[in-house]
Design a protein around this motif. Structure first.
Motif, short mmCIF file in Angstrom:
data_model
loop_
_atom_site.label_atom_id
_atom_site.label_comp_id
_atom_site.label_asym_id
_atom_site.label_seq_id
_atom_site.Cartn_x
_atom_site.Cartn_y
_atom_site.Cartn_z
N VAL A 10 0.85 -1.19 0.00
CA VAL A 10 0.00 0.00 0.00
C VAL A 10 0.88 1.24 0.00
CG1 VAL A 10 -1.80 1.30 1.20
CG2 VAL A 10 -1.81 -1.20 1.28
N MET A 11 0.65 2.12 -0.93
CA MET A 11 1.35 3.42 -0.94
C MET A 11 0.34 4.53 -0.70
SD MET A 11 1.94 4.48 -4.92
CE MET A 11 1.44 6.18 -4.58
N VAL A 12 0.80 5.59 -0.06
CA VAL A 12 -0.06 6.72 0.29
C VAL A 12 0.07 7.82 -0.74
CG1 VAL A 12 -0.52 8.52 2.01
CG2 VAL A 12 0.04 6.18 2.76
N VAL A 13 -1.06 8.24 -1.30
CA VAL A 13 -1.11 9.39 -2.20
C VAL A 13 -1.29 10.63 -1.34
CG1 VAL A 13 -2.42 10.52 -4.04
CG2 VAL A 13 -2.06 8.03 -4.10
N GLY A 14 -0.27 11.49 -1.32
CA GLY A 14 -0.26 12.60 -0.36
C GLY A 14 -1.12 13.78 -0.74
N ASP A 15 -1.19 14.10 -2.04
CA ASP A 15 -2.00 15.24 -2.47
C ASP A 15 -2.31 15.11 -3.95
OD1 ASP A 15 0.48 15.83 -3.58
OD2 ASP A 15 0.53 17.91 -2.90
N GLY A 16 -3.24 15.96 -4.40
CA GLY A 16 -3.64 15.96 -5.79
C GLY A 16 -2.65 16.71 -6.67
N GLY A 17 -2.82 16.58 -7.99
CA GLY A 17 -1.84 17.13 -8.91
C GLY A 17 -2.22 18.40 -9.62
N GLU A 18 -3.44 18.89 -9.42
CA GLU A 18 -3.87 20.09 -10.15
C GLU A 18 -2.92 21.27 -9.91
OE1 GLU A 18 -6.17 20.65 -12.39
OE2 GLU A 18 -6.86 18.57 -12.39
N THR A 19 -2.41 21.38 -8.71
CA THR A 19 -1.50 22.48 -8.36
C THR A 19 -0.22 22.43 -9.19
OG1 THR A 19 -2.34 22.35 -6.11
CG2 THR A 19 -0.33 23.61 -6.42
N TYR A 20 0.12 21.27 -9.70
CA TYR A 20 1.42 21.08 -10.35
C TYR A 20 1.33 21.05 -11.87
CZ TYR A 20 2.12 19.50 -5.55
OH TYR A 20 2.14 19.41 -4.18
N ARG A 21 0.19 21.45 -12.43
CA ARG A 21 0.05 21.43 -13.89
C ARG A 21 1.11 22.27 -14.59
NH1 ARG A 21 -4.20 19.34 -16.60
NH2 ARG A 21 -6.03 18.63 -15.42
N ASP A 22 1.45 23.42 -14.01
CA ASP A 22 2.39 24.33 -14.65
C ASP A 22 3.84 24.06 -14.25
OD1 ASP A 22 0.25 25.60 -15.88
OD2 ASP A 22 0.01 27.04 -14.24
N THR A 23 4.05 23.02 -13.45
CA THR A 23 5.41 22.71 -13.00
C THR A 23 5.74 21.25 -13.35
OG1 THR A 23 4.54 22.34 -10.75
CG2 THR A 23 5.49 24.50 -11.23
N TYR A 24 5.50 20.34 -12.43
CA TYR A 24 5.93 18.95 -12.62
C TYR A 24 5.25 18.25 -13.79
CZ TYR A 24 7.97 19.49 -7.95
OH TYR A 24 8.71 19.90 -6.86
N TYR A 25 4.07 18.71 -14.17
CA TYR A 25 3.39 18.12 -15.33
C TYR A 25 3.68 18.86 -16.63
CZ TYR A 25 0.61 14.90 -12.49
OH TYR A 25 0.22 13.89 -11.66
N ASP A 26 4.51 19.88 -16.58
CA ASP A 26 4.81 20.68 -17.75
C ASP A 26 6.18 20.28 -18.32
OD1 ASP A 26 6.23 23.49 -18.73
OD2 ASP A 26 4.14 23.31 -19.36
N ASP A 27 6.22 19.86 -19.57
CA ASP A 27 7.46 19.36 -20.17
C ASP A 27 8.56 20.41 -20.19
OD1 ASP A 27 6.34 16.88 -20.61
OD2 ASP A 27 5.77 17.30 -22.68
N ALA A 28 8.22 21.64 -20.52
CA ALA A 28 9.24 22.68 -20.59
C ALA A 28 9.85 22.93 -19.21
CB ALA A 28 8.63 23.97 -21.15
N TRP A 29 9.01 22.92 -18.19
CA TRP A 29 9.48 23.16 -16.83
C TRP A 29 10.42 22.04 -16.38
CZ3 TRP A 29 9.21 21.05 -11.88
CH2 TRP A 29 9.43 21.93 -10.80
#
Length: 366
Positions: A317-336
């Motif tokens: 079991v792994m714990v999901v700590g938070d959602g990803g919407e906050t990170y759309r412009d950072t960790y989910y952004d290829d250029a970033w």
């Protein structure tokens, strides 16, 4: 001492506030346990305990409420007490949520470079941000502001270890074990968590020890963080002097809440692997989570691969700590991510192969 706490009216208010927080906890639905569609290894399964669905959006929600309860019970918060904290992350969002619930003024002291999206999350919960530099001075500034105003500094890094309620039936450890039982699964072989303040790993680990469970606890740790080297060297005073690049986990020192005695393994995770894994999690499950969840997924895959090679069985079991919407412009952004020097293709290939086949690394010849 914060103003107005000693009189009868303030004590009555504190009693009502405690009742309100306890009722809020009782009414909160448990977070879901989701199965990850893993092809192997045989006899093992991977589950995600999704704490991103807490009312304020993260694992920090319960810890923030426990901090408030602890401060109310000790007489540190009254009906007119302004509250302060030094953080710009999920803890600030959760604390602002509970401050608004109790009708209290809340200020998060944040580094000056904190972006507008992170400030907006705090403000949307009714808090305000006080930018201050240099970044490591925010802790002292929060304490100074509290003292100057007759307020209270929640000081989660120092206090959360003593405040968090780890032994109850609604604690994270209890929920995970109960969820698996309802799913018809045996006791988990491993539970995997990230470590920021250290309170979550301490809470889960202590619950497992209290219950006498065979389940082992693994902590994942990003680059620049002190937990892996400090744990490996058995040196609680270990420091790195460098900030983590993975939002939500990793610290330049081992924080007071971290309890190495209840941790069975600390897994160092390369930052590029954390980012690749959060994207893989989204691609496979549709769940958009933060980078700390990527670290947990990478760590869980390492454990599952070891179980395959050793022939051991049981769910992880792994714990999901938070959602990803906050990170759309950072960790989910290829250029970033490319600007950070993170080349995701290699770790993504490894995880795709493991998810599809249950084996890690290069396929055997023939």
């Amino acid at each position: 001492m914060a103003r107005g706490i000693g009189d009868e009216k303030a004590r009555a208010w504190a009693s009502r506030a405690i009742d309100l927080l306890l009722a809020d906890r009782a009414a909160e639905p448990p977070t879901p346990l989701r199965a990850f569609p893993l092809a192997g290894p045989p006899g093992a399964a991977l589950y995600l305990k999704d704490e991103s669905l807490r009312p304020s959006g993260s694992l920090k929600h319960g810890a923030a409420r426990d901090l408030f309860l602890n401060a109310l019970r000790s007489g540190e918060i009254g009906p007119d007490t302004p509250l302060f904290e030094a953080t710009s992350g999920n803890m600030a969002v959760a604390q602002a949520y509970f401050a608004r619930l109790l009708g209290l003024d809340y200020t998060a002291v944040v580094p000056g470079k904190t972006g507008p999206a992170k400030r907006r999350r705090i403000e949307e919960q009714g808090g305000r941000c006080h930018p201050f530099d240099p970044p490591l001075a925010v802790y002292g500034k929060a304490r100074d502001l509290a003292e100057e105003s007759g307020g209270h500094c929640l000081d989660h890094l120092e206090r959360v270890g003593d405040a968090i309620d780890w032994s109850g039936s609604d604690s994270l450890g209890a929920q995970i074990l109960g969820d698996l039982e309802k799913a018809g699964e045996p006791t988990p072989a491993w539970i995997v968590v990230g470590v920021g303040s250290g309170a979550t790993s301490a809470a889960v680990g202590r619950y497992l020890r209290m219950r006498g469970m065979a389940t082992r606890l693994a902590v994942v740790d990003p680059e620049n963080s002190a937990y892996f080297p400090g744990w490996a060297a058995d040196f609680p005073g270990y420091t790195t002097g460098m900030p983590s690049r993975i939002e939500g986990i990793g610290r330049p020192r081992m924080e007071p809440a971290f309890d190495p005695s209840v941790v069975d393994l600390v897994i160092p995770v390369p930052d590029v692997a954390s980012v690749a894994a959060m994207r893989h999690l989204h691609a496979i499950t549709g769940l958009m989570a933060g980078p700390s969840s990527g670290s947990c997924l990478w760590g869980a895959f390492q454990l599952l691969d070891g179980m395959r090679r050793e022939g051991t069985r049981g769910p992880v079991v792994m714990v999901v700590g938070d959602g990803g919407e906050t990170y759309r412009d950072t960790y989910y952004d290829d250029a970033w991510t490319e600007a950070k020097g993170w080349q995701l293709q290699g770790p993504l290939f490894d995880m795709e192969r493991f998810t599809a086949t249950g084996t890690w690394g290069v396929a055997p010849a023939g």
